[in-house]
Design a protein around this motif. Structure first.
Motif, PDB file in Angstrom:
ATOM      1  N   ASP A  44       0.875  -1.312  -0.041  1.00  0.00           N
ATOM      2  CA  ASP A  44      -0.259  -0.026   0.052  1.00  0.00           C
ATOM      3  C   ASP A  44       1.159   1.541   0.251  1.00  0.00           C
ATOM      4  O   ASP A  44       2.198   1.938   1.108  1.00  0.00           O
ATOM      5  CB  ASP A  44      -0.809   0.035   0.872  1.00  0.00           C
ATOM      6  N   VAL A 104      -9.360   3.453  -2.958  1.00  0.00           N
ATOM      7  CA  VAL A 104     -10.024   3.191  -1.548  1.00  0.00           C
ATOM      8  C   VAL A 104     -10.180   1.454  -2.462  1.00  0.00           C
ATOM      9  O   VAL A 104     -12.199   1.904  -3.056  1.00  0.00           O
ATOM     10  CB  VAL A 104     -10.834   3.553  -0.878  1.00  0.00           C
ATOM     11  N   LEU A 124      -7.990   3.627   3.668  1.00  0.00           N
ATOM     12  CA  LEU A 124      -7.776   2.358   2.943  1.00  0.00           C
ATOM     13  C   LEU A 124      -7.113   1.315   4.250  1.00  0.00           C
ATOM     14  O   LEU A 124      -7.063   0.077   4.482  1.00  0.00           O
ATOM     15  CB  LEU A 124      -7.003   2.557   1.822  1.00  0.00           C
TER      16      LEU A 124
END
Length: 103
Positions: free
Chosen positions: A24, A91, A36
């Motif tokens: 991420d 997201v 997220l």
């Protein structure tokens, strides 16, 4: 808990992993990244032993962000065998991330 990925540990954590790796790319000031974050953390607990989940702070690790041409955050990259096999921008649900990870 997701692993903090830096240019120093990127090779060992991501490229040399025998398991799939979800990375991420995020920043503290990014509202969608904040949305997220808890999803990624929860996923990291659920896939323990099946996959690796890590986070790259793009402000602290600009070199990695540039290397993978991260233009928007959050961006999630999935690596298998040291190569990017999936890319997701924005997201997403935990189920979508798990599916991208293939576990």
């Amino acid at each position: 808990m997701a692993i903090a990925i830096t240019k120093e540990n990127f090779k060992s954590v991501v490229l040399e992993s025998s398991e799939p790796v979800l990375v991420d790319f995020w920043a503290a000031w990014c509202r969608p990244c904040q949305m997220l974050g808890p999803i990624v953390e929860s996923l990291s607990e659920e896939v323990k032993g099946l996959a690796v989940v890590g986070k790259v702070n793009v402000d602290e690790q600009a070199e990695l962000a540039n290397q993978f041409r991260i233009m928007s955050i959050p961006t999630v990259l999935v690596f298998k065998g040291g190569k990017v096999v999936n890319s997701i921008i924005g997201v997403r649900s935990k189920d979508e991330l798990r599916k991208a990870l293939g576990v």
